[in-house]
Design an enzyme around this catalytic site. Structure first.
Site, short mmCIF file in Angstrom:
data_model
loop_
_atom_site.label_atom_id
_atom_site.label_comp_id
_atom_site.label_asym_id
_atom_site.label_seq_id
_atom_site.Cartn_x
_atom_site.Cartn_y
_atom_site.Cartn_z
N ASP A 13 44.41 39.97 47.53
CA ASP A 13 44.23 39.49 48.91
C ASP A 13 45.31 40.00 49.86
O ASP A 13 45.69 39.32 50.81
CB ASP A 13 44.18 37.95 48.96
CG ASP A 13 43.18 37.39 47.96
OD1 ASP A 13 42.08 37.94 47.89
OD2 ASP A 13 43.53 36.44 47.24
N LYS A 16 43.61 44.99 51.35
CA LYS A 16 43.27 46.37 50.95
C LYS A 16 42.05 46.88 51.69
O LYS A 16 41.98 48.06 52.04
CB LYS A 16 43.02 46.43 49.44
CG LYS A 16 44.25 46.11 48.61
CD LYS A 16 43.93 46.08 47.13
CE LYS A 16 43.10 44.89 46.69
NZ LYS A 16 43.75 43.58 46.78
N GLY A 40 37.05 40.57 47.07
CA GLY A 40 36.46 40.32 48.38
C GLY A 40 37.26 41.12 49.40
O GLY A 40 38.33 40.69 49.80
N HIS A 41 36.78 42.30 49.74
CA HIS A 41 37.53 43.18 50.65
C HIS A 41 36.97 43.04 52.06
O HIS A 41 35.81 43.37 52.32
CB HIS A 41 37.49 44.63 50.15
CG HIS A 41 38.24 44.80 48.86
ND1 HIS A 41 38.33 45.98 48.17
CD2 HIS A 41 38.99 43.92 48.16
CE1 HIS A 41 39.08 45.80 47.09
NE2 HIS A 41 39.48 44.56 47.06
N GLN A 224 41.89 43.27 43.32
CA GLN A 224 42.90 42.28 42.87
C GLN A 224 44.31 42.83 43.15
O GLN A 224 44.48 43.58 44.10
CB GLN A 224 42.73 41.92 41.39
CG GLN A 224 41.50 41.09 41.07
CD GLN A 224 40.23 41.91 40.99
OE1 GLN A 224 40.18 42.89 40.27
NE2 GLN A 224 39.19 41.53 41.71
P1 IMP Z 1 38.75 36.54 37.34
O1 IMP Z 1 39.12 37.91 37.81
O2 IMP Z 1 37.57 35.97 38.06
O3 IMP Z 1 38.63 36.48 35.85
O4 IMP Z 1 39.98 35.54 37.71
C1 IMP Z 1 41.24 35.65 37.08
C2 IMP Z 1 42.36 35.35 38.09
O5 IMP Z 1 42.41 36.40 39.06
C3 IMP Z 1 42.15 34.07 38.89
O6 IMP Z 1 43.43 33.51 39.17
C4 IMP Z 1 41.52 34.54 40.18
O7 IMP Z 1 41.75 33.66 41.24
C5 IMP Z 1 42.26 35.86 40.35
N1 IMP Z 1 41.49 36.82 41.14
C6 IMP Z 1 40.42 37.54 40.74
N2 IMP Z 1 39.99 38.35 41.72
C7 IMP Z 1 40.81 38.15 42.76
C8 IMP Z 1 40.90 38.72 44.05
O8 IMP Z 1 40.13 39.61 44.45
N3 IMP Z 1 41.89 38.24 44.84
C9 IMP Z 1 42.80 37.32 44.43
N4 IMP Z 1 42.76 36.76 43.23
C10 IMP Z 1 41.77 37.17 42.39
#
Ligand code: IMP
Length: 441
Positions: A13, A16, A40-41, A224
């Site tokens: 977040d 990007k 979520g970009h 991420q």
């Molecule tokens: P997962 O990727 O859904 O398995 O989540 C694993 C961890 O990564 C959790 O803490 C999510 O909140 C975090 N996470 C996954 N994708 C994002 C992102 O795009 N932005 C911020 N945190 C993320």
């Protein structure tokens, strides 16, 4: 060499989407290399806001080809929905969106397994996005995953899906006592994707390597953030892929020697969504203020993000493992109006002060941040287009960050719109980058 990697340097977040969209003006190809619809970009233009989850953030520039690489896990339902939205907005995708035949698919059972597993973890839950990311990568590495290429052969798909769903149903029933999935309904839904997805599917590795050989400019878009990397992040509170620079080579099938720049996207403060250690977290009015002013709510799940001060110990670690060649500081405008701005420069642990980032959760949970304090600024900086439009205190803050990390800050974002960006900042910032390389002691 033509490949630039754009990476989140914190817990995701960082902004990007805006940066990739902006840089796409000078790029031929934008390629996503890991993660899935957990990302979520956000991109703002023409007074509108768009959130992309799977399609690369170059899609709103007609001259750019967008690639979803083999390292991404694709939810076909989410992808087709997103493609339709892009078309409805008047942008073409034909010949501009390429999907790797080797990318793995997210199936309904991945989301169900994730849901019951998170529930069973109770207080130890990771706080995932619920998009089935982890279970899809588990299947990939267990060599039981279903790939895009399988969608194109109905018989193969039927056989693989039947075996997979039966196995998952056995786990759901016996381990979690959960409701099982309807094998036939899933097969009926997914065999229909063959014709829809077929025009986009290709050998993207071959495509990218040829493009690189021809001197085309490629941008690898990370999703991420570095501190969520499955190896280098705060395990187990991480995602299941490699958002760090190394991930772009295996996630796209391009050689490391093709990468010549790595841009670290750094939010001017820290946020984290989901569980896990966060040394500089502010559970007070300032944290609330950052959340409200920075609209810190997940672009994918809507969850409130945890907010805190900038953590240079963590950033120095991210810089060490990614080899940042330049930085882009985002959301600097959110700090306007604070009397004091703090930056974590070391951790105190068991009475000792250190600048090493202990990614192991047990230690990181117990460190106490050592802060340096800076005076804030009152001015609204959201229309700054030049570094010297910024207040002196904002410039000092940026210079300190650049000098601590020993990486030039080339870009500063002061709002969500394309125009709210200062470029070529490093020349005027005049940070002293001669001290030491950005490696932890
Ligand atoms: P997962 O990727 O859904 O398995 O989540 C694993 C961890 O990564 C959790 O803490 C999510 O909140 C975090 N996470 C996954 N994708 C994002 C992102 O795009 N932005 C911020 N945190 C993320």
């Amino acid at each position: 060499m033509p490949v630039t990697v754009v990476i989140g340097s914190q817990w995701g977040d960082e902004g990007k989407g805006k940066v990739v969209d902006l840089l796409s003006e000078k790029i031929d190809i934008v390629a996503r290399y890991q993660g899935g619809a957990n990302a979520g970009h956000t991109i703002c233009f023409d007074e509108k806001t768009f959130v992309l989850h799977l399609v690369p953030s170059g899609i709103f520039h007609e001259g750019v080809t967008c690639v979803i690489g083999n390292g991404v896990v694709i939810d076909p339902v989410a992808l087709m929905r997103e493609v339709q939205t892009i078309k409805d907005l008047g942008f073409s995708v034909d010949g501009r969106l390429l999907i790797s035949h080797n990318a793995h698919l997210i199936m309904p059972y991945h989301k169900r397994i994730e849901e019951v597993r998170e529930r069973a973890r109770d207080e130890g839950a990771i706080g995932t996005t619920g998009r089935g990311i982890g279970p899809a990568y588990v299947d990939k590495f267990a060599r039981t995953g279903i790939r895009v290429v399988d969608l194109l052969d109905r018989d193969v798909l039927r056989k693989k899906l039947t075996a997979s769903i039966e196995e998952k149903n056995a786990i759901l029933r016996s381990v979690y006592g959960a409701e099982v999935l309807d094998v036939d309904a899933i097969i009926d839904e997914y065999v229909e994707f063959d014709k829809i997805i077929d025009p986009f599917v290709t050998d993207t590795t071959q495509y990218l390597c040829s493009a690189i050989a021809e001197g085309k400019r490629v941008m690898a878009e990370g999703a991420q953030g570095s501190l969520l990397d499955v190896d280098f992040g705060t395990y187990p509170f991480v995602t299941s892929s490699h958002p760090t620079a190394g991930g772009c080579c295996t996630g796209l099938g391009i050689p490391p020697t093709s990468v010549d720049s790595v841009i670290g996207i750094v939010k001017a403060y820290s946020t984290r969504v989901g569980n896990g250690p966060f040394p500089t977290e502010l559970e007070d009015e300032t944290g609330e203020r950052l959340r409200a002013t920075g609209h810190e709510f997940g672009a994918t799940t809507g969850r409130p993000r945890r907010c805190g001060w900038l953590d240079l110990v963590a950033l120095n670690y991210a810089s060490m493992i990614n080899g940042f060649t330049e930085l882009c500081i985002t959301k600097l405008d959110v700090l306007s109006g604070l009397d004091e701005i703090r930056v974590c420069v070391a951790y105190r642990y068991n009475g000792k002060v250190s600048t090493r980032f202990p990614s192991e959760v047990q230690t990181l949970t117990n460190v106490e941040p050592v802060y340096e304090s800076f005076p804030g600024w009152a001015e609204d900086i959201s229309s700054a287009s030049n570094l010297n439009d910024l207040p002196a205190n904002a410039i000092s803050y940026l210079r300190f960050v650049s000098e601590y990390l020993q990486v030039p800050i080339e870009t500063v974002s002061t709002g969500p719109k394309r125009a709210q960006t200062v470029t070529g900042a490093a020349r005027e910032l005049k940070a002293d980058l001669s001290r030491r390389p950005a490696v932890a002691p």
